[in-house]
Design an enzyme around this catalytic site. Structure first.
Site, PDB file in Angstrom:
ATOM      1  N   LYS A   1       5.133   9.298   8.653  1.00 58.14           N
ATOM      2  CA  LYS A   1       4.941   8.788  10.022  1.00 58.14           C
ATOM      3  C   LYS A   1       5.986   9.325  10.996  1.00 58.14           C
ATOM      4  O   LYS A   1       5.887  10.452  11.466  1.00 58.14           O
ATOM      5  CB  LYS A   1       4.884   7.257  10.008  1.00 58.14           C
ATOM      6  CG  LYS A   1       3.710   6.724   9.155  1.00 58.14           C
ATOM      7  CD  LYS A   1       3.585   5.233   9.209  1.00 58.14           C
ATOM      8  CE  LYS A   1       2.662   4.709   8.149  1.00 58.14           C
ATOM      9  NZ  LYS A   1       1.239   4.954   8.413  1.00 58.14           N
TER      10      LYS A   1
ATOM     11  N   TYR B   1       0.866  -1.181   0.000  1.00 57.18           N
ATOM     12  CA  TYR B   1       0.000   0.000   0.000  1.00 57.18           C
ATOM     13  C   TYR B   1       0.896   1.223   0.000  1.00 57.18           C
ATOM     14  O   TYR B   1       1.796   1.330   0.843  1.00 57.18           O
ATOM     15  CB  TYR B   1      -0.897  -0.005   1.237  1.00 57.18           C
ATOM     16  CG  TYR B   1      -1.762   1.235   1.377  1.00 57.18           C
ATOM     17  CD1 TYR B   1      -1.507   2.177   2.366  1.00 57.18           C
ATOM     18  CD2 TYR B   1      -2.841   1.463   0.522  1.00 57.18           C
ATOM     19  CE1 TYR B   1      -2.304   3.301   2.511  1.00 57.18           C
ATOM     20  CE2 TYR B   1      -3.636   2.588   0.653  1.00 57.18           C
ATOM     21  CZ  TYR B   1      -3.372   3.514   1.645  1.00 57.18           C
ATOM     22  OH  TYR B   1      -4.138   4.640   1.781  1.00 57.18           O
TER      23      TYR B   1
ATOM     24  N   ASP C   1       9.432   2.525  -0.679  1.00 60.29           N
ATOM     25  CA  ASP C   1       8.421   3.204   0.134  1.00 60.29           C
ATOM     26  C   ASP C   1       8.716   2.850   1.597  1.00 60.29           C
ATOM     27  O   ASP C   1       8.300   1.792   2.078  1.00 60.29           O
ATOM     28  CB  ASP C   1       7.019   2.757  -0.280  1.00 60.29           C
ATOM     29  CG  ASP C   1       5.953   3.377   0.593  1.00 60.29           C
ATOM     30  OD1 ASP C   1       4.754   3.235   0.287  1.00 60.29           O
ATOM     31  OD2 ASP C   1       6.305   4.026   1.607  1.00 60.29           O
TER      32      ASP C   1
HETATM   33  P1  KE4 Z   1      -0.601   8.419   4.281  1.00 57.13           P
HETATM   34  O1  KE4 Z   1      -1.076   9.106   3.032  1.00 57.13           O
HETATM   35  O2  KE4 Z   1      -1.701   7.643   4.966  1.00 57.13           O
HETATM   36  O3  KE4 Z   1       0.137   9.368   5.237  1.00 57.13           O
HETATM   37  O4  KE4 Z   1       0.540   7.367   3.887  1.00 57.13           O
HETATM   38  C1  KE4 Z   1       0.217   6.398   2.911  1.00 57.13           C
HETATM   39  C2  KE4 Z   1       1.157   5.207   3.072  1.00 57.13           C
HETATM   40  C3  KE4 Z   1       2.163   5.032   2.136  1.00 57.13           C
HETATM   41  N1  KE4 Z   1       3.033   4.003   2.236  1.00 57.13           N
HETATM   42  C4  KE4 Z   1       2.960   3.126   3.269  1.00 57.13           C
HETATM   43  C5  KE4 Z   1       3.954   2.008   3.345  1.00 57.13           C
HETATM   44  C6  KE4 Z   1       1.956   3.264   4.260  1.00 57.13           C
HETATM   45  O5  KE4 Z   1       1.897   2.373   5.283  1.00 57.13           O
HETATM   46  C7  KE4 Z   1       1.037   4.322   4.165  1.00 57.13           C
HETATM   47  C8  KE4 Z   1      -0.071   4.521   5.171  1.00 57.13           C
HETATM   48  N2  KE4 Z   1      -0.230   3.484   6.140  1.00 57.13           N
HETATM   49  C9  KE4 Z   1      -1.591   3.273   6.613  1.00 57.13           C
HETATM   50  C10 KE4 Z   1      -1.618   2.115   7.619  1.00 57.13           C
HETATM   51  N3  KE4 Z   1      -0.915   0.967   7.194  1.00 57.13           N
HETATM   52  C11 KE4 Z   1      -2.140   4.535   7.198  1.00 57.13           C
HETATM   53  C12 KE4 Z   1      -3.396   4.345   8.003  1.00 57.13           C
HETATM   54  C13 KE4 Z   1      -4.589   4.936   7.299  1.00 57.13           C
HETATM   55  O6  KE4 Z   1      -4.746   4.709   6.066  1.00 57.13           O
HETATM   56  O7  KE4 Z   1      -5.367   5.604   8.012  1.00 57.13           O
END
Ligand code: KE4
Length: 431
Positions: free
Chosen positions: A273, A148, A245
């Site tokens: 994060k 993701y 990523d």
């Molecule tokens: P954000 O746009 O949510 O800040 O980051 C996207 C993203 C990109 N790459 C990786 C590896 C990620 O884990 C994420 C976001 N992680 C999720 C939980 N696994 C965020 C939680 C959510 O979607 O509310």
């Protein structure tokens, strides 16, 4: 022990939330859809605990999805943010603090010579892909099922995290044209990747390969060293960029991120994060010759009103500085192993169909599976068992990510007492 917990205040607030916000949440995974009860409604958090609207405490293994590596409301991070806020919260004008955190990341991650800050991981990965396409002049991108990378249109194909619960694990509302240049291949599958790289139809057409080097969004599934090394060799041969990523793994699995563990140098890396210390901040960075293609120097446009927000930069810089304390990661691993080692041993001794997969202070307890190497295997988890377990832990004052396809996070604030309580609850569940 499962006692019916009232949580009247949380229910009342959640009902009101649902009237004005879809699903009562501003990000789908928070709703814990499928777990069958009112999700956690947080009031405040401190150290390794979050407290709900009813005043109930939970040992927290979500930690803002990995951002809170020092725990919640860390005094030094709060002080840094407060000091900065008193000087103004946002200018839309460049500031010295942006250089300080940028230079800190450049010093900690050798593959990053220059970096651009944004506000979310989605922006970071989306911009990294645009930069790769602009730099190479090519269109095709390769991602991997179960990974993701945020919710940019071209990524929402067989993605992980909350997307994995959608039909075909992709999103509606995305025109075919947006994903026709996205190739989604099986994670950890050297053979299928080589078949694409050796296919003349794709020769000189691949702009980039992007992956989570240690996937967290199908549960924790590390890439094999062979897979990562093959990707580095093949992208070099193809003239394509390799993008890590590290939104989740950056500064989580090691001070230099997953790339320092694999000893592989990507062309671009995405962060989020932890680098915001609990405030909205993300970034992408890499080789100078690639990064200088970004406006205003180059022709790849990317922008953001709150990018490099000084409060987030200040909190992020303090967060990173606190990570440099000698022995920090060894202590974090010791804390995490208090749970993972005895639980894995118990599961093996009893031949129970469950397993923990871990990288440093992030791990996933998979139900119904003894090993997970890719998204296809991860999708076979025991859904009923996970739902029962989530409610059991919740009722016993432990909050874990409400989806199987996620990672638990241990912070430096987690006490041995709370970790041992968690360990005993898990073992008791399976006993
Ligand atoms: P954000 O746009 O949510 O800040 O980051 C996207 C993203 C990109 N790459 C990786 C590896 C990620 O884990 C994420 C976001 N992680 C999720 C939980 N696994 C965020 C939680 C959510 O979607 O509310």
């Amino acid at each position: 022990m499962t006692v019916e917990i009232k949580r009247e205040k949380s229910k009342e607030i959640y009902e009101k939330l649902c009237k004005v916000i879809p699903g009562g949440v501003n990000s789908p995974v928070r709703a814990g859809i499928g777990n069958g009860f009112t999700p956690l409604v947080a009031d405040f958090a401190l150290e390794d605990q979050v407290v709900d609207a009813d005043g109930r405490k939970y040992i927290d293994y979500c930690g803002s999805w990995g951002a809170l590596i020092h725990g919640a409301a860390h005094p030094e991070i709060l002080a840094a943010a407060k000091m900065r806020m008193e000087k103004g919260t946002s200018f839309g004008i460049t500031t010295a603090i942006e250089e300080k955190i940028a230079s800190k990341i450049v010093s900690l991650v050798p593959s990053v010579e220059k970096i651009r800050f944004v506000s979310t991981g989605t922006e970071a990965t989306m911009s990294a892909i645009r930069l790769a396409r602009g730099f190479t002049g090519r269109q095709i991108i390769i991602k991997f099922s179960g990974n993701y990378h945020g919710h940019a249109d071209f990524f929402l194909v067989k993605a992980g995290s909350g997307v994995s619960s959608l039909p075909q694990s992709s999103s509606s509302g995305i025109p075919e044209e947006c994903v026709k240049h996205t190739l989604c291949l099986p994670f950890n599958d050297v053979k299928s990747c080589l078949a694409v790289f050796n296919n003349l139809c794709f020769a000189q057409k691949i702009a980039a390969v992007i992956l989570e080097p240690i996937a967290g969004n199908m549960g924790v599934v590390p890439a094999s060293t062979e897979f990562i090394q093959m990707l580095r060799e093949e992208t070099k041969k193809q003239g394509a960029l390799l993008i890590f990523d590290e939104v989740m793994t950056g500064f989580r699995v090691a001070l230099g991120g997953a790339q320092s563990l694999y000893q592989v140098t990507p062309d671009l890396t995405c962060f989020a994060k932890i680098i915001g210390g609990g405030f909205p901040a993300a970034a992408f960075g890499g080789k100078r010759e690639i990064m200088d293609c970004l406006a205003p120097l180059g022709s790849v446009y990317q922008a953001g009103t709150l990018s490099g927000n000084p409060v987030a930069m200040e909190a992020g810089l303090k967060t990173l500085t606190l990570l440099e304390v000698p022995g920090f990661y060894e202590e974090l691993k010791r804390k995490t192993d208090l749970i993972t080692e005895p639980v894995n041993q118990f599961l093996k001794e009893r031949n129970i169909a469950a397993c923990i997969q871990q990288s440093g202070s992030m791990f996933t307890l998979f139900f119904g599976l003894k090993e997970v190497r890719n998204a296809e295997e991860a999708s076979l988890y025991d859904k009923a068992a996970f739902t029962r377990f989530f409610k059991y832990m919740f009722d016993n004052g432990v909050y874990i990510p409400p989806l199987q396809m996620e990672a638990w996070f241990v912070s430096n604030a987690h006490t041995d007492e709370h970790l041992i309580k968690t360990r005993d609850l898990i073992i008791n569940y399976f006993a």
